[in-house]
Design an enzyme around this catalytic site. Structure first.
Site, mmCIF file in Angstrom:
data_model
loop_
_atom_site.group_PDB
_atom_site.id
_atom_site.type_symbol
_atom_site.label_atom_id
_atom_site.label_comp_id
_atom_site.label_asym_id
_atom_site.label_seq_id
_atom_site.Cartn_x
_atom_site.Cartn_y
_atom_site.Cartn_z
ATOM 1 N N HIS A 57 -3.960 -16.563 62.375
ATOM 2 C CA HIS A 57 -3.978 -16.089 63.771
ATOM 3 C C HIS A 57 -5.017 -16.858 64.589
ATOM 4 O O HIS A 57 -4.802 -17.153 65.768
ATOM 5 C CB HIS A 57 -4.328 -14.596 63.836
ATOM 6 C CG HIS A 57 -3.156 -13.668 63.742
ATOM 7 N ND1 HIS A 57 -2.120 -13.682 64.644
ATOM 8 C CD2 HIS A 57 -2.873 -12.664 62.870
ATOM 9 C CE1 HIS A 57 -1.242 -12.730 64.329
ATOM 10 N NE2 HIS A 57 -1.671 -12.099 63.249
ATOM 11 N N GLY A 104 -5.167 -5.552 58.478
ATOM 12 C CA GLY A 104 -5.955 -6.657 59.015
ATOM 13 C C GLY A 104 -5.747 -6.746 60.510
ATOM 14 O O GLY A 104 -4.833 -6.113 61.066
ATOM 15 N N GLN A 139 -5.331 -11.032 68.685
ATOM 16 C CA GLN A 139 -4.382 -9.912 68.778
ATOM 17 C C GLN A 139 -4.875 -8.823 69.746
ATOM 18 O O GLN A 139 -4.098 -7.959 70.131
ATOM 19 C CB GLN A 139 -4.113 -9.302 67.400
ATOM 20 C CG GLN A 139 -3.391 -10.263 66.453
ATOM 21 C CD GLN A 139 -3.090 -9.612 65.133
ATOM 22 O OE1 GLN A 139 -3.949 -9.556 64.261
ATOM 23 N NE2 GLN A 139 -1.894 -9.093 64.980
ATOM 24 N N HIS A 163 -3.320 -14.660 56.421
ATOM 25 C CA HIS A 163 -2.546 -14.274 57.607
ATOM 26 C C HIS A 163 -3.476 -14.167 58.828
ATOM 27 O O HIS A 163 -3.153 -14.667 59.911
ATOM 28 C CB HIS A 163 -1.853 -12.935 57.315
ATOM 29 C CG HIS A 163 -1.094 -12.313 58.441
ATOM 30 N ND1 HIS A 163 0.272 -12.111 58.400
ATOM 31 C CD2 HIS A 163 -1.502 -11.810 59.630
ATOM 32 C CE1 HIS A 163 0.661 -11.532 59.528
ATOM 33 N NE2 HIS A 163 -0.393 -11.328 60.289
ATOM 34 N N GLU A 164 -4.651 -13.548 58.634
ATOM 35 C CA GLU A 164 -5.581 -13.358 59.762
ATOM 36 C C GLU A 164 -6.200 -14.681 60.199
ATOM 37 O O GLU A 164 -6.352 -14.933 61.400
ATOM 38 C CB GLU A 164 -6.687 -12.349 59.400
ATOM 39 C CG GLU A 164 -6.204 -10.969 58.984
ATOM 40 C CD GLU A 164 -5.170 -10.365 59.909
ATOM 41 O OE1 GLU A 164 -5.182 -10.679 61.106
ATOM 42 O OE2 GLU A 164 -4.316 -9.591 59.434
ATOM 43 N N CYS A 176 3.283 -7.869 60.907
ATOM 44 C CA CYS A 176 2.255 -8.280 61.865
ATOM 45 C C CYS A 176 2.228 -7.245 62.984
ATOM 46 O O CYS A 176 3.280 -6.877 63.517
ATOM 47 C CB CYS A 176 2.595 -9.657 62.433
ATOM 48 S SG CYS A 176 1.355 -10.265 63.595
ATOM 49 N N LEU A 177 1.039 -6.786 63.318
ATOM 50 C CA LEU A 177 0.931 -5.763 64.373
ATOM 51 C C LEU A 177 1.350 -6.327 65.730
ATOM 52 O O LEU A 177 1.662 -5.558 66.631
ATOM 53 C CB LEU A 177 -0.498 -5.210 64.417
ATOM 54 C CG LEU A 177 -0.929 -4.465 63.139
ATOM 55 C CD1 LEU A 177 -2.398 -4.081 63.211
ATOM 56 C CD2 LEU A 177 -0.058 -3.230 62.897
HETATM 57 O O1 K1U Z 1 -2.590 -9.283 61.415
HETATM 58 C C1 K1U Z 1 -1.843 -8.326 61.527
HETATM 59 O O2 K1U Z 1 -0.949 -8.360 62.347
HETATM 60 C C2 K1U Z 1 -1.991 -7.111 60.653
HETATM 61 C C3 K1U Z 1 -1.005 -7.096 59.497
HETATM 62 C C4 K1U Z 1 -1.667 -7.764 58.303
HETATM 63 C C5 K1U Z 1 -0.783 -8.146 57.156
HETATM 64 C C6 K1U Z 1 0.095 -7.264 56.571
HETATM 65 C C7 K1U Z 1 0.854 -7.644 55.470
HETATM 66 C C8 K1U Z 1 0.730 -8.907 54.968
HETATM 67 C C9 K1U Z 1 -0.132 -9.790 55.558
HETATM 68 C C10 K1U Z 1 -0.892 -9.404 56.642
HETATM 69 C C11 K1U Z 1 -0.666 -5.641 59.195
HETATM 70 O O3 K1U Z 1 -1.508 -4.890 58.845
HETATM 71 S S1 K1U Z 1 0.987 -5.159 59.378
HETATM 72 C C12 K1U Z 1 0.964 -3.434 58.894
HETATM 73 C C13 K1U Z 1 0.835 -3.225 57.426
HETATM 74 O O4 K1U Z 1 0.996 -4.141 56.653
HETATM 75 C C14 K1U Z 1 0.492 -1.886 56.908
HETATM 76 C C15 K1U Z 1 0.569 -0.760 57.697
HETATM 77 C C16 K1U Z 1 0.253 0.479 57.173
HETATM 78 C C17 K1U Z 1 -0.144 0.616 55.880
HETATM 79 C C18 K1U Z 1 -0.213 -0.483 55.085
HETATM 80 C C19 K1U Z 1 0.109 -1.727 55.597
HETATM 81 ZN ZN ZN Z 2 -0.533 -10.649 62.306
#
Ligand code: K1U
Ligand code: ZN
Length: 173
Positions: A141, A46, A51, A137-138, A95-96
Site C-alpha cells: 500500500h 492491517g 487508506q 500487503h500493507e 482489502c478494506l
Molecule cells: O490493508 C487492508 O486493507 C486490510 C486487510 C489486510 C489483509 C487481509 C488479508 C490478507 C492480507 C491483508 C484486511 O484486514 S481485510 C479484512 C480481513 O482480512 C479480516 C476481517 C475480519 C477478521 C479477520 C480478517
Molecule cells: Zn489493503
C-alpha cells in the site's frame, strides 16, 4: 483516538508512493493510534496510512485472528522488507479499500522486516504465516500497490468496477 474514514478504490491516493516519516512526532503517533482504532473497528488485520488518506509510510497490523486471543497491535514506521523467502504461500486476501472482495495472492512465505517502532527504536524481525502476508500487503500500500495488481487484467477490472459501484452507492446513501 478516533476512527478515520477509509478511502475506497479507485482513488488516486491509493496509487501514490508514500513519503518516509522523517521523525516521530505526536502527530504521527496520533495517526498510528487512530489507524489501530480504525482497523479494529472495520474489522481488519492491517491498515496502511494511504487508506486513511495520509501519504506517509505508516502501517498497523494485528494478524491474530482468534477473537479470544489477546490483541497484538503492531505499529511500524518506515517498514521495509529486507529479506524474502524463496518459499511462497497462497492466501485469500481482502482489502478494506476494496470491500467484500477476495482473491488468492501468492507471496513469499517468510519475510524479514525492518522498521521504526513507536518509541523511535529501529527494529528488525522475521514474520511467517498470516503476519508475513499482511505485512507485505500493507507495505505494498505504501508503494501504491493493491492486491488486485497481482491478478489478471480481467479480474482486476471486474473487482475495480464492483468497488466503484459500491463507492457510488455509499456516496448516495
Ligand atoms: O490493508 C487492508 O486493507 C486490510 C486487510 C489486510 C489483509 C487481509 C488479508 C490478507 C492480507 C491483508 C484486511 O484486514 S481485510 C479484512 C480481513 O482480512 C479480516 C476481517 C475480519 C477478521 C479477520 C480478517
Ligand atoms: Zn489493503
Amino acid at each position: 483516538m478516533s476512527i478515520r474514514s477509509i478511502v475506497i478504490h479507485p482513488d488516486p491516493r491509493l496509487k501514490k508512493l508514500c513519503d518516509p516519516v522523517p521523525e516521530l512526532s505526536d502527530e504521527v503517533r496520533q495517526l498510528a493510534d487512530d489507524m489501530l482504532e480504525t482497523m479494529y473497528d472495520a474489522p481488519g488485520v492491517g491498515l496502511a496510512a494511504p487508506q486513511v488518506g495520509v501519504l506517509q509510510r505508516v502501517i498497523v497490523a494485528d494478524a491474530i485472528k482468534d477473537p479470544d486471543a489477546a490483541p497484538q497491535p503492531m505499529v511500524m514506521f518506515n517498514p521495509e522488507v529486507v529479506l524474502s523467502s524463496d518459499e511462497t504461500n497462497v492466501y485469500e486476501e481482502g482489502c478494506l479499500s476494496i470491500p467484500d472482495q477476495y482473491a488468492e495472492v501468492t507471496r513469499p512465505a517468510e519475510v524479514r522486516v525492518a522498521w521504526i517502532d513507536r518509541d523511535g527504536n529501529p527494529r528488525e524481525d522475521e514474520f511467517a504465516g498470516l503476519w508475513a502476508t499482511v505485512l507485505q500487503h500493507e507495505i505494498d500500500h505504501l508503494d501504491g500497490k493493491l492486491f488486485i495488481d497481482y491478478l489478471s487484467a480481467m479480474k482486476r477490472q471486474l473487482m475495480t468496477r464492483k468497488s466503484q459501484k459500491l463507492k457510488r452507492e455509499r456516496a448516495r446513501a
